[in-house]
Each structure stands twice: as C-alpha cells, then as structure tokens.
Scaffold this active site. Structure first.
Site, PDB file in Angstrom:
ATOM      1  N   HIS A 136      40.445 120.360  47.871  1.00  0.00           N
ATOM      2  CA  HIS A 136      40.142 119.090  47.202  1.00  0.00           C
ATOM      3  C   HIS A 136      38.980 119.337  46.245  1.00  0.00           C
ATOM      4  O   HIS A 136      38.002 119.991  46.601  1.00  0.00           O
ATOM      5  CB  HIS A 136      39.713 118.032  48.224  1.00  0.00           C
ATOM      6  N   LYS A 152      59.032 123.101  47.999  1.00  0.00           N
ATOM      7  CA  LYS A 152      59.248 124.156  47.002  1.00  0.00           C
ATOM      8  C   LYS A 152      59.505 125.495  47.680  1.00  0.00           C
ATOM      9  O   LYS A 152      60.312 126.288  47.190  1.00  0.00           O
ATOM     10  CB  LYS A 152      58.067 124.202  46.038  1.00  0.00           C
TER      11      LYS A 152
END
Length: 125
Positions: A110, A59
């Site tokens: 995470h 991206k």
C-alpha cells in the site's frame, strides 16, 4: 511459473467497501471477520487489498471473474503476522488443479491511495 499483478486506487474502491451487500458478494465470511474492529478507513484499505489480491490471483489462473470463477472462490486471509494467504475454493480450485498449480502466493503493498498485489504460482510439471 505463472504470475499476476493488479493495481487499485483505494478511493475508487471505497464506495463498494462501504456497502454491506456488495461486500457479502465479494468477500467470504472469514475475510469480512478480519475487518471487524478496524477503523473505517483501515477497513476500506484492507478490503481493497483483498480485492486486488483476488484480481491478481485470477490472472495467475488465466481467467476473469465470471469465467468459471466467482469472487468468493478466492479467499485471502491474513495469517497471525498479517501475511496474506490465498485459499482456492470451487471453480478457482478446479482451474488451478487443471493447470497443475501449487500454492498461490500473493504479496500486497500500500502506498498513499494505491494498493498493488502480485501473485505467483509454480506448476507441478
């Protein structure tokens, strides 16, 4: 400045991470070497993070995989302290140079079954 972000549910990535053939297509030898000796669930989590970082980096580059970038053109290795370090090769390097991008920096987090990657690069202009 260019940014990219990606979010991935680890359980959705797990079947891919458990297939050696898929892993050899998606990850460099160095990336796979850094998972040797990890418990199976930790290995899946690590590879999911690397996959997510590659997506976020795409991206930043303004392209998707198959648009001049292959999976192993973006390598995400952990430094001695565990910080993810992005190295661009082949097509990804060519695109970054054309965009006059400096180093791509990525961070991972995470939480439960999710991994998030955020990537950023500054232009030399």
């Amino acid at each position: 400045m260019r940014t990219g972000v990606d979010l991935l549910a680890i359980h959705r990535f797990a079947p891919i991470a458990r297939r050696g053939r898929y892993c050899s297509l998606l990850f460099t030898e160095g990336e796979l070497a850094q998972t040797v000796g990890l418990r199976p669930e930790r290995r899946v989590e690590r590879l999911a993070g690397r996959f997510c970082a590659k997506e976020a980096t795409c991206k930043v580059l303004g392209r998707g995989f198959g648009q001049g970038i292959h999976w192993r053109d973006i390598e995400v290795l952990g430094d001695p302290w565990g910080r993810p370090v992005v190295t661009l090769h082949r097509g990804a390097r060519t695109i970054a140079d054309a965009l006059e991008l400096d180093e791509v920096v990525v961070t991972l987090t995470h939480q439960a079954d999710l991994v998030v990657a955020f990537a950023v690069a500054e232009t030399r202009k």
